[in-house]
Design an enzyme around this catalytic site. Sequence first.
Site, PDB file in Angstrom:
ATOM      1  N   SER A  53      13.211  45.921  -6.047  1.00 21.70           N
ATOM      2  CA  SER A  53      13.333  44.726  -5.229  1.00 21.70           C
ATOM      3  C   SER A  53      12.490  44.964  -3.984  1.00 21.70           C
ATOM      4  O   SER A  53      12.463  46.083  -3.465  1.00 21.70           O
ATOM      5  CB  SER A  53      14.807  44.516  -4.857  1.00 21.70           C
ATOM      6  OG  SER A  53      15.135  43.168  -4.700  1.00 21.70           O
ATOM      7  N   ARG A  54      11.800  43.902  -3.498  1.00 19.03           N
ATOM      8  CA  ARG A  54      10.874  44.108  -2.373  1.00 19.03           C
ATOM      9  C   ARG A  54      11.611  44.415  -1.076  1.00 19.03           C
ATOM     10  O   ARG A  54      11.141  45.156  -0.239  1.00 19.03           O
ATOM     11  CB  ARG A  54      10.006  42.855  -2.178  1.00 19.03           C
ATOM     12  CG  ARG A  54       9.153  42.513  -3.370  1.00 19.03           C
ATOM     13  CD  ARG A  54       8.659  41.091  -3.300  1.00 19.03           C
ATOM     14  NE  ARG A  54       9.774  40.150  -3.125  1.00 19.03           N
ATOM     15  CZ  ARG A  54       9.645  38.843  -3.034  1.00 19.03           C
ATOM     16  NH1 ARG A  54       8.442  38.308  -3.114  1.00 19.03           N
ATOM     17  NH2 ARG A  54      10.703  38.077  -2.867  1.00 19.03           N
ATOM     18  N   ILE A  56      22.556  36.630  -7.437  1.00 21.06           N
ATOM     19  CA  ILE A  56      23.229  36.797  -8.739  1.00 21.06           C
ATOM     20  C   ILE A  56      23.339  38.265  -9.135  1.00 21.06           C
ATOM     21  O   ILE A  56      24.300  38.674  -9.791  1.00 21.06           O
ATOM     22  CB  ILE A  56      22.544  35.941  -9.845  1.00 21.06           C
ATOM     23  CG1 ILE A  56      23.498  35.742 -11.015  1.00 21.06           C
ATOM     24  CG2 ILE A  56      21.220  36.534 -10.304  1.00 21.06           C
ATOM     25  CD1 ILE A  56      24.764  35.015 -10.671  1.00 21.06           C
ATOM     26  N   LYS A 104      18.759  33.122 -16.593  1.00 23.08           N
ATOM     27  CA  LYS A 104      18.377  31.756 -16.966  1.00 23.08           C
ATOM     28  C   LYS A 104      17.742  31.076 -15.753  1.00 23.08           C
ATOM     29  O   LYS A 104      18.080  31.447 -14.630  1.00 23.08           O
ATOM     30  CB  LYS A 104      19.566  30.948 -17.470  1.00 23.08           C
ATOM     31  CG  LYS A 104      20.830  30.988 -16.606  1.00 23.08           C
ATOM     32  CD  LYS A 104      20.885  30.416 -15.237  1.00 23.08           C
ATOM     33  CE  LYS A 104      20.356  29.069 -14.938  1.00 23.08           C
ATOM     34  NZ  LYS A 104      20.766  28.622 -13.543  1.00 23.08           N
ATOM     35  N   ASP A 145      17.701  23.678 -12.232  1.00 24.06           N
ATOM     36  CA  ASP A 145      18.129  25.081 -12.388  1.00 24.06           C
ATOM     37  C   ASP A 145      19.633  25.174 -12.648  1.00 24.06           C
ATOM     38  O   ASP A 145      20.042  25.753 -13.666  1.00 24.06           O
ATOM     39  CB  ASP A 145      17.708  25.905 -11.160  1.00 24.06           C
ATOM     40  CG  ASP A 145      18.252  27.322 -11.210  1.00 24.06           C
ATOM     41  OD1 ASP A 145      17.520  28.230 -11.627  1.00 24.06           O
ATOM     42  OD2 ASP A 145      19.441  27.517 -10.847  1.00 24.06           O
TER      43      ASP A 145
HETATM   44  P1  NAP Z   1      17.785  34.903  -5.106  1.00 24.35           P
HETATM   45  O1  NAP Z   1      18.946  35.627  -4.548  1.00 24.35           O
HETATM   46  O2  NAP Z   1      17.064  33.951  -4.212  1.00 24.35           O
HETATM   47  O3  NAP Z   1      16.657  35.862  -5.711  1.00 24.35           O
HETATM   48  C1  NAP Z   1      16.876  37.104  -6.286  1.00 24.35           C
HETATM   49  C2  NAP Z   1      15.910  38.127  -5.707  1.00 24.35           C
HETATM   50  O4  NAP Z   1      14.680  38.078  -6.413  1.00 24.35           O
HETATM   51  C3  NAP Z   1      15.505  37.887  -4.275  1.00 24.35           C
HETATM   52  O5  NAP Z   1      16.492  38.362  -3.401  1.00 24.35           O
HETATM   53  C4  NAP Z   1      14.201  38.651  -4.151  1.00 24.35           C
HETATM   54  O6  NAP Z   1      14.485  40.003  -3.771  1.00 24.35           O
HETATM   55  C5  NAP Z   1      13.661  38.678  -5.568  1.00 24.35           C
HETATM   56  N1  NAP Z   1      12.403  37.953  -5.751  1.00 24.35           N
HETATM   57  C6  NAP Z   1      11.347  38.397  -6.467  1.00 24.35           C
HETATM   58  N2  NAP Z   1      10.372  37.501  -6.485  1.00 24.35           N
HETATM   59  C7  NAP Z   1      10.782  36.472  -5.788  1.00 24.35           C
HETATM   60  C8  NAP Z   1      10.190  35.235  -5.483  1.00 24.35           C
HETATM   61  N3  NAP Z   1       8.973  34.896  -5.911  1.00 24.35           N
HETATM   62  N4  NAP Z   1      10.895  34.377  -4.715  1.00 24.35           N
HETATM   63  C9  NAP Z   1      12.135  34.715  -4.275  1.00 24.35           C
HETATM   64  N5  NAP Z   1      12.749  35.888  -4.569  1.00 24.35           N
HETATM   65  C10 NAP Z   1      12.072  36.755  -5.329  1.00 24.35           C
HETATM   66  O7  NAP Z   1      18.189  34.093  -6.432  1.00 24.35           O
HETATM   67  P2  NAP Z   1      19.498  34.170  -7.311  1.00 24.35           P
HETATM   68  O8  NAP Z   1      20.448  33.131  -6.865  1.00 24.35           O
HETATM   69  O9  NAP Z   1      19.952  35.544  -7.441  1.00 24.35           O
HETATM   70  O10 NAP Z   1      18.885  33.610  -8.673  1.00 24.35           O
HETATM   71  C11 NAP Z   1      18.046  34.386  -9.494  1.00 24.35           C
HETATM   72  C12 NAP Z   1      18.127  33.851 -10.898  1.00 24.35           C
HETATM   73  O11 NAP Z   1      19.494  33.912 -11.318  1.00 24.35           O
HETATM   74  C13 NAP Z   1      17.707  32.394 -11.052  1.00 24.35           C
HETATM   75  O12 NAP Z   1      16.983  32.209 -12.238  1.00 24.35           O
HETATM   76  C14 NAP Z   1      19.013  31.633 -11.100  1.00 24.35           C
HETATM   77  O13 NAP Z   1      18.945  30.454 -11.876  1.00 24.35           O
HETATM   78  C15 NAP Z   1      19.911  32.639 -11.790  1.00 24.35           C
HETATM   79  N6  NAP Z   1      21.331  32.438 -11.475  1.00 24.35           N
HETATM   80  C16 NAP Z   1      21.738  32.253 -10.185  1.00 24.35           C
HETATM   81  C17 NAP Z   1      23.066  31.982  -9.906  1.00 24.35           C
HETATM   82  C18 NAP Z   1      23.585  31.773  -8.500  1.00 24.35           C
HETATM   83  O14 NAP Z   1      24.778  31.480  -8.319  1.00 24.35           O
HETATM   84  N7  NAP Z   1      22.781  31.931  -7.459  1.00 24.35           N
HETATM   85  C19 NAP Z   1      24.003  31.917 -10.954  1.00 24.35           C
HETATM   86  C20 NAP Z   1      23.564  32.180 -12.250  1.00 24.35           C
HETATM   87  C21 NAP Z   1      22.226  32.419 -12.494  1.00 24.35           C
HETATM   88  P3  NAP Z   1      13.389  40.837  -2.948  1.00 24.35           P
HETATM   89  O15 NAP Z   1      12.908  39.962  -1.853  1.00 24.35           O
HETATM   90  O16 NAP Z   1      14.163  42.037  -2.500  1.00 24.35           O
HETATM   91  O17 NAP Z   1      12.311  41.156  -3.943  1.00 24.35           O
END
Ligand code: NAP
Length: 307
Positions: free
Chosen positions: A35-36, A13, A89, A167
């Site tokens: 970011s890690r 996101i 969110k 989610d």
């Molecule tokens: P994601 O890509 O899996 O995670 C975002 C980043 O957070 C990961 O790349 C990771 O980066 C870091 N991170 C830190 N702690 C973590 C942990 N314990 N487990 C996994 N990753 C961790 O997720 P995302 O889709 O962006 O979603 C993040 C948030 O945005 C969620 O709350 C989701 O509901 C919301 N969201 C997502 C979307 C969508 O389309 N995906 C849309 C709207 C809102 P590092 O490894 O580099 O630290």
Amino acid sequence: MALRTALVGIGKIARDQHIPAIEASADFELAATASRNAQVDGIPAFRNLAALLDNMPDIACVSLCTPPAARYPDARLAIEAGCHVMLEKPPGKTLAEVRDLASLAERASVTLFASWHSREAAAVRTTRDWLKGKRIRDVRIDWREDVRFWHPGQDWIWQANGFGVLDPGINALSILTAIHPSDLVVSEASLSIPENRDTPVSARMSLRDPEGLEVSVEFDWLEKGPPKWDIRILVDEQEALLCEGGAQLLVDGVEAMSGPDREYQALYERLAGLIESGSSDVDLSPMRIVSDAMAVAHRQVAPPFEW
Ligand code: NAP
């Protein structure tokens, strides 16, 4: 002058939405990331927020794009450093965590914005206005998508505190609570949880408002093909269909409103307005419904889920 902003959690996101929205904004400037495992070309990068704030004390705003379970300690750190904070969110893993952040932000006189991007979809405000003064007779939410397409390889979403299908489903509830603000009570719920995972792949709930309105809710993560993100509302003799995740409103089958996707631009505009007026926006009503549903739900064991 644009506020120097740090993004935390450079994943799906952050790249799909936050970075383009910040780049397009005159109010915010992407000054650093934490970011890690990831970084953004040309932007100072740190492996965690503590290191970022130690090295860049001029950061004024922190936007947290990590999964919900990882957000609370970072949000506390940012608020204690005097930064304004935006939360993706759902805003945290529990209601109490987010309430604590709201009190902390108030004491620190900084803005806390618990964002709900779906509320910024093009037809949501029009639907809310259209409903004013009308008697809603029935609401059905149908939120179905293919988890393998929309959340590829995201294992956190299947872990405890990852919310599973709740989610994406909470997006529907964020729209519902925006177009029909009332104290919705979860009267019944059921969750289907794959035998090798901690969170649901599908969910059903029945909600009831104080006037007796029934809302039926179905979330499913195994939908093949295009997603179905629909809210159907029966009002007197008319039927409204808010579809495409809130981007389009049809009344009796005829388009009444639609528009392009500028949800995240709108979120950052809202954040700028909150900071300007010295206020916060922390509406927990969608998360309270999810929490209550998890408290009352019958559990069913579903077949194992593998990517
Ligand atoms: P994601 O890509 O899996 O995670 C975002 C980043 O957070 C990961 O790349 C990771 O980066 C870091 N991170 C830190 N702690 C973590 C942990 N314990 N487990 C996994 N990753 C961790 O997720 P995302 O889709 O962006 O979603 C993040 C948030 O945005 C969620 O709350 C989701 O509901 C919301 N969201 C997502 C979307 C969508 O389309 N995906 C849309 C709207 C809102 P590092 O490894 O580099 O630290």
